[in-house]
Design an enzyme around this catalytic site. Structure first.
Site, PDB file in Angstrom:
ATOM      1  N   GLN A  87      71.298  -1.565  -9.988  1.00  0.00           N
ATOM      2  CA  GLN A  87      69.992  -2.230  -9.952  1.00  0.00           C
ATOM      3  C   GLN A  87      68.882  -1.210  -9.730  1.00  0.00           C
ATOM      4  OE1 GLN A  87      68.452  -4.745 -10.605  1.00  0.00           O
ATOM      5  NE2 GLN A  87      69.268  -6.643  -9.827  1.00  0.00           N
ATOM      6  N   GLU A 101      63.821  -6.041  -7.375  1.00  0.00           N
ATOM      7  CA  GLU A 101      62.529  -5.459  -7.764  1.00  0.00           C
ATOM      8  C   GLU A 101      62.250  -4.094  -7.146  1.00  0.00           C
ATOM      9  OE1 GLU A 101      60.681  -8.416  -9.194  1.00  0.00           O
ATOM     10  OE2 GLU A 101      62.216  -9.775  -8.452  1.00  0.00           O
ATOM     11  N   LYS A 114      68.630  -8.559   2.030  1.00  0.00           N
ATOM     12  CA  LYS A 114      67.220  -8.667   1.616  1.00  0.00           C
ATOM     13  C   LYS A 114      67.000  -8.787   0.106  1.00  0.00           C
ATOM     14  CE  LYS A 114      64.746  -6.444   5.419  1.00  0.00           C
ATOM     15  NZ  LYS A 114      63.926  -5.251   5.754  1.00  0.00           N
ATOM     16  N   ILE A 126      73.560  -3.939   2.012  1.00  0.00           N
ATOM     17  CA  ILE A 126      73.805  -3.923   0.572  1.00  0.00           C
ATOM     18  C   ILE A 126      75.134  -4.625   0.319  1.00  0.00           C
ATOM     19  CG2 ILE A 126      73.999  -2.490  -1.490  1.00  0.00           C
ATOM     20  CD1 ILE A 126      71.259  -2.362   0.092  1.00  0.00           C
ATOM     21  N   LYS A 165      77.929  -0.826  -5.664  1.00  0.00           N
ATOM     22  CA  LYS A 165      77.998  -0.423  -7.073  1.00  0.00           C
ATOM     23  C   LYS A 165      76.935  -1.141  -7.912  1.00  0.00           C
ATOM     24  CE  LYS A 165      81.709   0.397 -10.381  1.00  0.00           C
ATOM     25  NZ  LYS A 165      83.145   0.141 -10.569  1.00  0.00           N
TER      26      LYS A 165
END
Lengths: 734, 338
Positions: A633, A700, A696, A624, A628
């Site tokens: 997201q 979505e 990655k 990640i 934050k």
């Protein structure tokens, strides 16, 4: 090296956004700016018999009314109208092209006036007569006309036979309605005329270069004639992937009138753009008594327009998730007199995985198995469609961490067994899956002797945080504080980038930054070595590191030299490097993100009122970049998932072929009162195969699985299985 | 939006004169509904008469112990006024169940009474609607009517009145003070709005040239046993599928006076004296509440998609009366139905 990557760095554009300094497409000023207002068709199909603009032209302040009969030339070949996201098959819609009406809400004229209110008023004075034709807009009544498009995957084994012999079988239809994106920012374009034929087009879009190429081909312009800029986007969620009507109309008017023109669509008019297509999902599962699958069949029937075949992969996701020797997937389309659907957050997966995961829940009930246990028994370590291992897949860990955080072990499996006062309590779960795509992106870095770097790229930041992650990666790669990095995005003259979508921009832009920074580092190493009396005379460029404004050897030998000194000695004010990053093709592995979603609902059964009181979303999506913005997201995806489950539905009156809730008062999305606790967990997922940073993408995955987890929780609470979304209270009271 | 003339009324008499002089004129106060309707070309006034600065913003006690509320008092000010909070909490609760904080800050009391239906066909000028264009036909009758009326409908219109405030005012027995060219008149709030019958374009019995000047609340506020329950498709910021205003006078468990009104189910706030009479003298039990609900819903009819509202209304009535009886009124701030 990683002062910023992986941290919860605040948005670098946050202050600009909250203070209003960030300018959006409809906010750019120009001398003599004109305003266009769109007149829309009020029938679903037919032709314009008469279009009388004389009354509108008489309105004081009106400059012109453009129609199909009165406009500059537009390209006549379909190829010219195909942007990089257009469906392969079909003839893209061309605003103001001819007298054909293809959908209700189609733009048929543009009134251009000195101010917006005048244009809007004059638009009511445009008189239109139609020759109406029979039309159809209802998927369910036209379901029999569905035609198959390319399957997402080849069938394996014989699913039909396996289903027939299955010990336990579940088969059902799940119906998901059409939904509209409703980004906060209205679609807008300000086309600024430069006085000599050139245009600078400020547009709300997810891809400036896509729009720039499209406009050039539609209007027969040379690349230098049109520049497209879109520095900030107030949400798009897929609705801004393709160039929309307003950018064609504003450009058309600017070219026709040789003046600057702004066109802003109203909220209502935005319901004439793309949308998530209504889909009927038929899922059939056949299991052995031990809870392993023997057959999976998934068929989707979705809406498309009569002029383009829009389809996404709704049905194939079981290949990534659940082991089954027999599988069969098919996608069908029904052509209707509506506008073409488009991508909306997790297109295909948000709907298809919803159906699959509801069906898995129903199968777990039939097998008397815990829903998590069923998924573990069917767990697939390989992508079965190509029989490939994954670059990484920590989905088991998602189940474990999510279940633990949620308290899943305390769940009483019997429906209607858990209560809190007057309310029934339901606990449900679902799996989420999405792709981890990555695309070629180029980045330019200009390092100046004052220790500042400008990083630029044509990619858009649609609110996801691209500015911030680009700054983070650049700061780490160049060894500079993030305050010394400035980022320029979303200008078609900047280095190449595809549209921002598909969750690919984080990985793609980050590695492009790394590539350009690498060039800068090599150049600095070369210069450092060449300095007279350089303490880094023996430096091997491959081992050079940039840290805290210094260049040194990673082997730790020798002294470090400040970058400023290197540049001063070399008499350089700036070093500029641009690099296109291409990811090496790797067909030996599947790339996906995964999640496990756990939902708690509390239901006042007497009144049918559902509250989603808790969601735990455990996500495995590689490294990640920013915890934050990443968490934001996922939270946004979860809230949208609540909307999919309980609220969102574009309602059409099929007698008129017209959307009847085209506003955000009546098109319901969750409000604060509908949103309670959301817990986002990022599961560790080291992945040194997918790309250098192990990224990655998160755009979505946050929504996928959420509606199913909620629907499954509703079943657990009430014993009622609602297969037609959204789950409104009347369906519970039935 | 059409062009229009704009006048600012200097006093009530001036507003009445301006109204009389231009049959196409409309009064504007907060404008929270009228401006929307003008943007959609549903309302096309030739003139807006701005009454927002008239001195109708006071809340005063009346001689008999009631309250007189100026027509221009903003909805928020009314809901948070200490006398309303203490003596008429049912009204405060109903107001806070409606719209959003921003809209309530702008909307006036008089304007709230004048707000128009949210029937989608009324708003969409491309579809037939008898309320918008008398004689054009009703698209909702056999169309999308999931949230349409179940009571007091006619063959020409099944629209509902969207106000929450009016439902509480109906239950409390409020009066509407009206100024007109020939003086003043006062009517009961329950007679202010009308049923559609064959004239659905008329929402109210307000005559031409008349202006609402005040709402009067009678002394009895039912401050102890009351509740306003609004059932909708999300937990805030949506119009009611069904709403219920309930107010009881209790001695022990025995009901004295009872008030009951429904919103979201008819062209006007729906009240039935028969249902209230049936509660009087009875014990406050679910059975008696159910019987009152049946009386209140007598004659309810459904179209294709709104049948669920009849059953939902019955359940909501019983629940609201239970909340009122137990002195645990529905909170409009908590994310939960009590």
């Amino acid at each position: 090296m990683n002062a910023y990557v992986g941290t919860s760095t605040s948005r670098v554009d946050g202050r600009a956004k909250v203070t209003g300094a960030a300018k959006y497409a409809g906010e750019f000023a120009a001398d003599g700016l004109l305003h266009g207002f769109v007149v829309e068709a009020t029938i679903a199909r037919g032709r314009i018999a008469r279009l009388d603009t004389s009354e509108a032209l008489k309105v004081k302040g009106v400059v012109d009314v453009l129609t199909h009969a009165r406009r500059p030339p537009l390209a006549d070949k379909d190829e010219a109208w195909k942007d990089e996201v257009a469906p392969e098959k079909g003839s893209p819609f061309r605003p103001l092209y001819d007298d054909r009406i293809k959908f209700n809400g189609q733009p048929i004229a543009l009134v251009v006036a000195e101010d917006w209110e005048t244009a809007k008023f004059a638009a009511t004075r445009v008189r239109v007569e139609y020759e109406q034709e029979a039309f159809a807009t209802d998927l369910e009544s036209e379901r029999d006309k569905a035609e198959k498009v390319d399957q997402p995957h080849k069938p394996r084994g014989d699913a039909a036979a396996a289903l027939t012999r299955a010990a336990v079988r579940h088969e059902a239809d799940y119906v998901l309605p059409s939904e509209h994106h409703n980004p906060m920012e209205l679609f807008a374009t300000t086309a600024v005329w430069d006085g000599s034929g050139g245009l600078t087009v400020y547009d709300k879009t997810q891809g400036v270069q896509n729009v720039q190429k499209f406009l050039c081909s539609v209007f027969g312009k040379k690349p230098d004639d049109i520049r497209v800029i879109s520095p900030y986007v107030g949400g798009a969620f897929g609705s801004g992937l393709r160039p929309q009507h307003q950018v064609v109309l504003a450009t058309l008017a600017a070219l026709a009138l040789k003046r600057s023109v702004r066109v802003v669509l109203t909220r209502q008019q935005m319901y004439g753009l793309g949308y998530r297509p209504m889909t009927i999902e038929r899922v059939a599962l056949g299991a052995k008594p031990d809870g392993t699958l023997d057959a999976i069949k998934h068929e989707a029937i979705a809406v498309t327009s009569r002029y383009e075949d829009f389809s996404r992969n709704d049905t194939g996701w079981a290949e990534q998730l659940y082991k089954s020797p027999n599988s069969n997937f098919s996608h069908k389309l029904v052509d209707l007199d509506v506008s073409t659907p488009c991508d909306m957050r997790a297109p295909g997966a948000a709907t298809g995985v919803c159906a699959l995961e509801c069906a898995m829940d129903e199968l777990a009930v039939a097998l008397k198995l815990d829903p998590v246990e069923l998924r573990l028994r069917c767990y697939s370590d390989r992508d079965q469609s190509e029989d490939l291992p994954y670059t990484s897949k920590q989905l088991r860990e998602c189940y474990a961490r999510g279940a633990e955080a949620f308290g899943w072990s305390r769940r009483n499996p019997a429906p209607r067994s858990m209560r809190d006062g007057k309310e029934l309590v339901g606990w449900g779960m679902a799996t989420g899956v999405w792709e981890a795509l990555q695309m070629p992106v180029a980045v330019r870095i200009v390092l100046t002797a004052n220790g500042h770097a400008e990083v630029s790229c044509a990619a858009s930041d649609i609110g996801t945080g691209t500015y911030t992650i680009v700054a983070q990666v650049a700061a780490d790669a160049l060894g500079l504080p993030i305050e010394n990095i400035s980022v320029r995005l979303a200008d078609s003259t900047l280095p190449q980038a595809p549209v921002e979508g598909g969750s690919w921009m984080a990985a793609s832009s980050a590695h492009a930054v790394l590539g350009a920074a690498e060039e800068i580092r090599r150049e600095l190493a070369r210069l450092a070595k060449a300095m007279s009396g350089s303490p880094l005379a023996d430096l091997d460029a491959a081992n050079a590191t940039l840290t805290d404004g210094m260049i040194a050897s990673s082997e730790g030998r020798g002294a470090a030299v400040s970058i400023a000194d290197v540049m001063r000695h070399s008499k350089l004010e700036r070093i500029e490097k641009e690099k296109l990053n291409q990811f090496a093709e790797d067909k030996s592995h599947a790339r996906n993100t995964h999640s496990a979603v756990f939902a708690e609902v509390k239901i006042d059964e007497e009144l049918g009122i559902i509250r989603v009181t808790r969601i735990v979303n455990a996500v495995a999506a590689g490294r990640i970049l920013n915890t934050k913005t990443g968490r934001s997201q996922i939270m946004g995806g979860v809230v949208w998932g609540i909307g999919m489950a309980l609220h969102e539905e574009t309602v059409m009156d099929h007698r008129f072929g017209r959307i009847m809730n085209a506003n955000i008062a009546e098109y319901h999305i969750p409000v604060n009162a509908d949103v309670h606790d959301i817990d986002v967990i990022f599961v560790d997922e080291p992945d040194d195969r997918i790309n250098r940073l192990g990224i990655k993408g998160l755009g979505e995955i946050g929504i996928v699985g959420v509606p199913a987890a909620i629907a499954n929780a509703v079943y657990h609470a009430t014993g009622k299985r609602i297969r037609r979304f959204p789950i409104t209270l009347d369906k519970l009271l039935e | 939006m059409n062009n229009f003339q704009y006048s600012r009324a200097s006093d009530v008499a001036d507003a009445i004169r301006l109204l009389a002089a231009d049959p196409g004129a409309k009064l504007i106060a907060g404008g929270t509904n009228l401006i929307d309707l003008m943007k959609e070309n549903v309302e096309r006034p030739s003139r807006l008469i701005d009454i927002s600065r008239l001195p109708l913003r006071d809340i005063e006690e009346t001689a008999d112990g009631g309250l007189r509320i100026g027509a221009l008092v903003p909805n928020s000010d009314l809901a948070y006024h200490p006398l309303i909070e203490q003596r008429y909490p049912l009204l405060a609760s109903a107001i806070l169940a409606g719209a959003s904080a921003q809209l309530r800050n702008m909307a006036s009391v008089g304007g709230n009474l004048m707000q128009r239906t949210r029937c989608p066909y009324f708003y969409d000028t491309t579809t037939p609607c008898n309320k918008r264009s008398p004689g054009a036909g009703c698209s909702a009758m056999d169309g999308l009517n999931r949230n349409h009326a179940i009571l007091g409908t006619s063959t020409s219109c099944i629209a509902t009145n969207p106000s929450d405030m009016s439902v509480a005012l109906a239950a409390l027995g409020a009066l509407v003070h009206i100024a007109r060219p020939s003086g003043q008149r006062t009517i009961a709030l329950t007679d202010f709005h009308r049923l559609p019958e064959d004239k659905p374009h008329l929402d109210t019995n307000l005559g031409s040239g008349e202006i609402i000047t005040a709402i009067e609340l009678p002394p009895h506020g039912f401050a102890r046993n009351y509740s306003y329950l609004k059932i909708r498709d999300r937990l805030s910021y949506a119009f009611a599928l069904v709403s219920v205003a309930a107010a009881l006078e209790l001695e022990g468990n025995a009901i004295g006076e009872a008030r009951l009104a429904l919103g979201g189910v008819a062209h006007k706030p729906w009240r039935s004296l028969e249902a209230e009479a049936a509660l009087r003298g009875q014990a406050a039990t679910p059975d008696h509440f159910g019987r009152a609900a049946d009386l209140l819903l007598q004659g309810a009819t459904a179209r294709s998609h709104n049948g669920f509202k009849i059953d939902l209304a019955r359940r909501a009535i019983v629940r609201t009366l239970m909340q009122a009886a137990s002195a645990t009124p529905q909170s409009q701030a908590h994310k939960k139905i009590a």
